[in-house]
Design a protein around this motif. Sequence first.
Motif, PDB file in Angstrom:
ATOM      1  N   VAL A  19     -25.959  -9.940  -0.391  1.00  0.00           N
ATOM      2  CA  VAL A  19     -27.012 -10.600   0.381  1.00  0.00           C
ATOM      3  C   VAL A  19     -26.612 -12.016   0.786  1.00  0.00           C
ATOM      4  CG1 VAL A  19     -29.408 -11.399   0.330  1.00  0.00           C
ATOM      5  CG2 VAL A  19     -28.812  -9.189  -0.658  1.00  0.00           C
ATOM      6  N   PHE A  20     -25.834 -12.670  -0.071  1.00  0.00           N
ATOM      7  CA  PHE A  20     -25.371 -14.034   0.213  1.00  0.00           C
ATOM      8  C   PHE A  20     -23.848 -14.085   0.260  1.00  0.00           C
ATOM      9  CE2 PHE A  20     -29.465 -14.266  -1.994  1.00  0.00           C
ATOM     10  CZ  PHE A  20     -30.219 -14.900  -1.017  1.00  0.00           C
ATOM     11  N   ALA A  21     -23.224 -12.980   0.684  1.00  0.00           N
ATOM     12  CA  ALA A  21     -21.769 -12.907   0.817  1.00  0.00           C
ATOM     13  C   ALA A  21     -21.398 -12.947   2.294  1.00  0.00           C
ATOM     14  CB  ALA A  21     -21.243 -11.630   0.174  1.00  0.00           C
ATOM     15  N   HIS A  22     -20.315 -13.662   2.618  1.00  0.00           N
ATOM     16  CA  HIS A  22     -19.929 -13.862   4.013  1.00  0.00           C
ATOM     17  C   HIS A  22     -18.424 -13.642   4.154  1.00  0.00           C
ATOM     18  CE1 HIS A  22     -23.917 -15.641   4.536  1.00  0.00           C
ATOM     19  NE2 HIS A  22     -23.680 -16.249   3.384  1.00  0.00           N
ATOM     20  N   GLU A  23     -18.060 -12.835   5.149  1.00  0.00           N
ATOM     21  CA  GLU A  23     -16.648 -12.524   5.391  1.00  0.00           C
ATOM     22  C   GLU A  23     -16.217 -12.862   6.816  1.00  0.00           C
ATOM     23  OE1 GLU A  23     -13.788  -8.630   5.967  1.00  0.00           O
ATOM     24  OE2 GLU A  23     -15.280  -8.556   4.351  1.00  0.00           O
ATOM     25  N   SER A  24     -17.003 -12.482   7.817  1.00  0.00           N
ATOM     26  CA  SER A  24     -16.545 -12.598   9.204  1.00  0.00           C
ATOM     27  C   SER A  24     -16.302 -14.053   9.598  1.00  0.00           C
ATOM     28  CB  SER A  24     -17.559 -11.971  10.158  1.00  0.00           C
ATOM     29  OG  SER A  24     -18.679 -12.811  10.330  1.00  0.00           O
ATOM     30  N   GLY A  25     -15.346 -14.239  10.493  1.00  0.00           N
ATOM     31  CA  GLY A  25     -14.966 -15.584  10.900  1.00  0.00           C
ATOM     32  C   GLY A  25     -16.104 -16.370  11.508  1.00  0.00           C
ATOM     33  N   ILE A  26     -16.853 -15.738  12.390  1.00  0.00           N
ATOM     34  CA  ILE A  26     -17.966 -16.424  13.051  1.00  0.00           C
ATOM     35  C   ILE A  26     -19.005 -16.864  12.032  1.00  0.00           C
ATOM     36  CG2 ILE A  26     -19.889 -16.118  14.644  1.00  0.00           C
ATOM     37  CD1 ILE A  26     -18.100 -14.290  16.296  1.00  0.00           C
ATOM     38  N   HIS A  27     -19.323 -15.962  11.086  1.00  0.00           N
ATOM     39  CA  HIS A  27     -20.333 -16.297  10.075  1.00  0.00           C
ATOM     40  C   HIS A  27     -19.853 -17.432   9.177  1.00  0.00           C
ATOM     41  CE1 HIS A  27     -23.069 -12.503  10.123  1.00  0.00           C
ATOM     42  NE2 HIS A  27     -22.652 -12.828  11.338  1.00  0.00           N
ATOM     43  N   ALA A  28     -18.603 -17.336   8.729  1.00  0.00           N
ATOM     44  CA  ALA A  28     -18.086 -18.375   7.835  1.00  0.00           C
ATOM     45  C   ALA A  28     -18.067 -19.733   8.525  1.00  0.00           C
ATOM     46  CB  ALA A  28     -16.684 -17.998   7.354  1.00  0.00           C
ATOM     47  N   GLY A  44     -32.261 -16.658  -7.597  1.00  0.00           N
ATOM     48  CA  GLY A  44     -31.306 -16.451  -8.682  1.00  0.00           C
ATOM     49  C   GLY A  44     -29.998 -15.839  -8.230  1.00  0.00           C
ATOM     50  N   GLY A  45     -29.715 -15.917  -6.918  1.00  0.00           N
ATOM     51  CA  GLY A  45     -28.480 -15.352  -6.394  1.00  0.00           C
ATOM     52  C   GLY A  45     -27.363 -16.383  -6.315  1.00  0.00           C
ATOM     53  N   GLU A  46     -26.220 -15.963  -5.742  1.00  0.00           N
ATOM     54  CA  GLU A  46     -25.056 -16.844  -5.656  1.00  0.00           C
ATOM     55  C   GLU A  46     -24.344 -16.590  -4.334  1.00  0.00           C
ATOM     56  OE1 GLU A  46     -20.855 -17.652  -8.074  1.00  0.00           O
ATOM     57  OE2 GLU A  46     -22.436 -16.410  -8.958  1.00  0.00           O
ATOM     58  N   ARG A  47     -24.013 -17.653  -3.638  1.00  0.00           N
ATOM     59  CA  ARG A  47     -23.291 -17.529  -2.367  1.00  0.00           C
ATOM     60  C   ARG A  47     -21.819 -17.229  -2.634  1.00  0.00           C
ATOM     61  NH1 ARG A  47     -24.654 -22.156  -0.311  1.00  0.00           N
ATOM     62  NH2 ARG A  47     -26.476 -21.267   0.715  1.00  0.00           N
ATOM     63  N   ARG A  48     -21.260 -16.302  -1.840  1.00  0.00           N
ATOM     64  CA  ARG A  48     -19.844 -15.961  -1.987  1.00  0.00           C
ATOM     65  C   ARG A  48     -19.204 -15.853  -0.602  1.00  0.00           C
ATOM     66  NH1 ARG A  48     -18.581 -10.895  -4.005  1.00  0.00           N
ATOM     67  NH2 ARG A  48     -20.507 -10.071  -3.093  1.00  0.00           N
ATOM     68  N   TYR A  49     -17.941 -16.226  -0.544  1.00  0.00           N
ATOM     69  CA  TYR A  49     -17.160 -16.036   0.672  1.00  0.00           C
ATOM     70  C   TYR A  49     -16.070 -15.016   0.363  1.00  0.00           C
ATOM     71  CZ  TYR A  49     -19.570 -20.075   2.601  1.00  0.00           C
ATOM     72  OH  TYR A  49     -20.532 -20.926   3.058  1.00  0.00           O
ATOM     73  N   ILE A  50     -15.965 -14.009   1.206  1.00  0.00           N
ATOM     74  CA  ILE A  50     -15.070 -12.887   0.956  1.00  0.00           C
ATOM     75  C   ILE A  50     -13.928 -12.885   1.969  1.00  0.00           C
ATOM     76  CG2 ILE A  50     -14.928 -10.377   0.722  1.00  0.00           C
ATOM     77  CD1 ILE A  50     -16.832 -11.717  -1.272  1.00  0.00           C
ATOM     78  N   LEU A  51     -12.713 -12.831   1.479  1.00  0.00           N
ATOM     79  CA  LEU A  51     -11.542 -12.701   2.347  1.00  0.00           C
ATOM     80  C   LEU A  51     -11.325 -11.228   2.669  1.00  0.00           C
ATOM     81  CD1 LEU A  51      -9.130 -15.121   0.499  1.00  0.00           C
ATOM     82  CD2 LEU A  51      -9.868 -15.392   2.874  1.00  0.00           C
TER      83      LEU A  51
END
Length: 379
Positions: A283-292, A311-318
């Motif tokens: 829900v708070f994970a981001h991968e795409s270039g535009i989004h990041a 209570g969630g955590e933001r993550r960036y995914i390669l």
Amino acid sequence: MSIRHDIVLEDTTLRDGEQTPGVAFSKETKTKILNSLIEAGVSSVEIGIPAMGGEELDFIRSCVDRQDEARLVVWHRGVRADVERSLDMGFKSVHIGLPTSEGHLKASVRKDRTWLLATAKDLVHMAKDRGAFVSISAEDIARTEISFLQEYAGVVHEAGADRLRLSDTVGLLSPEGYGERVAAVVSTAGIDVQCHAHNDFGLATANTIAGLKAGARYFHVTVNAIGERAGMADLAQVVVALKKLYDRDLGIDLSKLKEMSTLVAQAANHPVLPWQPVTGDNVFAHESGIHANGMFRDTSSFEPFPPEHVGGERRYILGKHSGRALVAWALEQQGIEPQEELLPHCLDEVRALSIRLGGAVSQEQLVEIYRNAQVTVAA
């Protein structure tokens, strides 16, 4: 009609939720879940079915002295002895499950509507005479004529019932259909209505909101939307939607939603889907270039609310869809100040590796890619 300000959430994870095929909670597990619900601020909990006996009854008995912590509701068939036993144990809130459609009356209890009206009236009178809060069902409302729903509501209200649960038992209704039935009952009987929506068409949350907008006061949810067949309305989704979209704060500690979701997922042996709204890992994970790129400038660009709210955590995914900005950021997280001219090569390698892996690339793998690129360029 707008949603009223005195709406009440009642969680039924310990009753309808546990009726998920293949799920069985021990007394210890049910106690942990109940504690979690109460700690999060849930003020009403349907805790189980005394008629099951055994460890279920042991758990229910252990709850008698906890009724000052929340309204604890016990569920019963339309059987007088069942209800009387709970009252004898000292419970102050009881629910009576009765079907109202012709099909369920014939197939489930093998009775007719004359029996139904007489039984409902008798059981409500008895429980009210003993000072209980009395909730009663109209089950399978999708296949119950609205005119009979109104008649039934009038009978149980006159008998003294505090609440009528309108159960879309097989999840057949659209939001318009569910709202229509709630409005029809609310307009003809003074009894409080409770939404109970199943998710067979993926509409449980929408139907619950529709019912509240039509005038219902109470509504049912379960943690992680567990329940019979396709489950029910999800506690986290409904609570957050009500607060963020409809300005109705139910006093639930949103920061505990993720923790509560994890507890129930482990207890049910069913992991939460990554894309489950509010509590899923993606829900708070981001991968795409535009989004990041957008997120690095303003986190509200691609998040409806901050992860810490629930209570969630933001993550960036390669991965395959990442861009240079995310590659540079990930290297910086590893203490590397990347050389700009190496980023295109690293990005190509990350995308290729992601395709081979069929998923995400770790930051450690990126560092290895970057070191190899440095060697290649130097050579």
